[in-house]
Design a protein around this motif. Structure first.
Motif, PDB file in Angstrom:
ATOM      1  N   LYS A 102      38.049  29.597   9.696  1.00  0.00           N
ATOM      2  CA  LYS A 102      37.735  30.624   8.710  1.00  0.00           C
ATOM      3  C   LYS A 102      38.843  31.681   8.683  1.00  0.00           C
ATOM      4  O   LYS A 102      39.261  32.133   7.621  1.00  0.00           O
ATOM      5  CB  LYS A 102      36.387  31.262   9.024  1.00  0.00           C
ATOM      6  CG  LYS A 102      35.924  32.239   7.980  1.00  0.00           C
ATOM      7  CD  LYS A 102      34.555  32.791   8.326  1.00  0.00           C
ATOM      8  CE  LYS A 102      34.116  33.799   7.286  1.00  0.00           C
ATOM      9  NZ  LYS A 102      32.839  34.403   7.612  1.00  0.00           N
ATOM     10  N   HIS A 103      39.336  32.067   9.861  1.00  0.00           N
ATOM     11  CA  HIS A 103      40.413  33.050   9.963  1.00  0.00           C
ATOM     12  C   HIS A 103      41.675  32.545   9.265  1.00  0.00           C
ATOM     13  O   HIS A 103      42.369  33.301   8.579  1.00  0.00           O
ATOM     14  CB  HIS A 103      40.693  33.355  11.436  1.00  0.00           C
ATOM     15  CG  HIS A 103      41.864  34.273  11.645  1.00  0.00           C
ATOM     16  ND1 HIS A 103      41.833  35.596  11.272  1.00  0.00           N
ATOM     17  CD2 HIS A 103      43.103  34.050  12.147  1.00  0.00           C
ATOM     18  CE1 HIS A 103      42.999  36.152  11.546  1.00  0.00           C
ATOM     19  NE2 HIS A 103      43.789  35.232  12.082  1.00  0.00           N
ATOM     20  N   ASN A 104      41.966  31.251   9.418  1.00  0.00           N
ATOM     21  CA  ASN A 104      43.140  30.644   8.809  1.00  0.00           C
ATOM     22  C   ASN A 104      43.030  30.675   7.281  1.00  0.00           C
ATOM     23  O   ASN A 104      44.013  30.948   6.593  1.00  0.00           O
ATOM     24  CB  ASN A 104      43.317  29.209   9.315  1.00  0.00           C
ATOM     25  CG  ASN A 104      44.732  28.700   9.118  1.00  0.00           C
ATOM     26  OD1 ASN A 104      45.648  29.474   8.883  1.00  0.00           O
ATOM     27  ND2 ASN A 104      44.889  27.398   9.210  1.00  0.00           N
ATOM     28  N   ASN A 105      41.840  30.411   6.735  1.00  0.00           N
ATOM     29  CA  ASN A 105      41.641  30.448   5.284  1.00  0.00           C
ATOM     30  C   ASN A 105      41.787  31.870   4.744  1.00  0.00           C
ATOM     31  O   ASN A 105      42.320  32.074   3.662  1.00  0.00           O
ATOM     32  CB  ASN A 105      40.270  29.887   4.903  1.00  0.00           C
ATOM     33  CG  ASN A 105      40.233  28.377   4.998  1.00  0.00           C
ATOM     34  OD1 ASN A 105      41.265  27.718   4.970  1.00  0.00           O
ATOM     35  ND2 ASN A 105      39.044  27.829   5.121  1.00  0.00           N
ATOM     36  N   GLN A 106      41.291  32.862   5.506  1.00  0.00           N
ATOM     37  CA  GLN A 106      41.432  34.257   5.092  1.00  0.00           C
ATOM     38  C   GLN A 106      42.904  34.654   5.071  1.00  0.00           C
ATOM     39  O   GLN A 106      43.354  35.359   4.173  1.00  0.00           O
ATOM     40  CB  GLN A 106      40.657  35.182   6.028  1.00  0.00           C
ATOM     41  CG  GLN A 106      39.166  35.133   5.828  1.00  0.00           C
ATOM     42  CD  GLN A 106      38.439  36.018   6.835  1.00  0.00           C
ATOM     43  OE1 GLN A 106      38.968  36.319   7.903  1.00  0.00           O
ATOM     44  NE2 GLN A 106      37.219  36.406   6.487  1.00  0.00           N
TER      45      GLN A 106
END
Length: 187
Positions: A2-6
């Motif tokens: 999720k952090h990578n997508n953000q």
């Protein structure tokens, strides 16, 4: 994950913001010749044209391919450096577009190279038609060709940078090797 997508989303928004600034500066350069951008002037001139369509006959137009390019090239041989700005400037101004298009659109609908070619041509055509209708410049087919070439050079630079990144960082080739190794260990 999720952090990578953000993080990717924030980078994408940043690239869009930089692209908008680029388009603003390009418009300032092409339509306003470096003067302050005032879309009110464009509106007034378009309204004048709509009220008097005969104004189109007063506009300077070059529809002969390579006419201005040849004239500029000959002036360069006479050591007139100002003409190099026209030749090189039309190409350089559109190089960033050739980088932004694949960066922002990916491989959707058309291949990136076709997309860059079409969008560079269409954006340049938009500027040229605006200059024709408003009288804020000259409609020049050579500018269309040079701008489109600049966009395509930008795409080549982008593609080469991606290839260099893959070589230096490992990119796909390393990922493919990892996938092959993991498949072999499962067999």
């Amino acid at each position: 994950m999720k952090h990578n997508n953000q993080k990717k989303s924030k980078h994408y928004i940043l690239w869009i913001a930089v692209f908008i600034i680029y388009l603003y500066l390009l418009t300032k350069l092409i339509l306003f010749k470096g003067s302050p951008v005032d879309f009110g002037i464009v509106k007034v001139r378009l309204m004048a044209f709509l009220q008097q369509p005969d104004l189109i006959h007063t506009r300077t137009v070059n529809l002969i391919p390579f006419q201005e390019i040849s004239r500029d090239w000959n002036s360069l041989s006479l050591h007139r450096p100002g003409t190099a700005i026209h030749l090189v400037g039309n190409i350089l101004a559109f190089i960033p577009l050739g980088i932004f298009i694949p960066l922002l659109t990916g491989n959707k609908l058309f291949s990136p190279g076709v997309k860059v070619f079409l969008l560079a041509l269409l954006l340049s055509l938009g500027y040229e038609v605006t200059q024709l209708l408003t009288g804020m410049g000259i409609f020049d087919v050579d500018d269309l060709m040079l701008n489109t070439l600049g966009g395509f050079i930008g795409y080549i630079v982008f593609t080469m940078a991606l290839g260099l990144k893959k070589v230096l960082v490992g990119g796909e080739s390393r990922m493919t090797t990892k996938k092959l190794n993991s498949k072999e260990s499962h067999v």
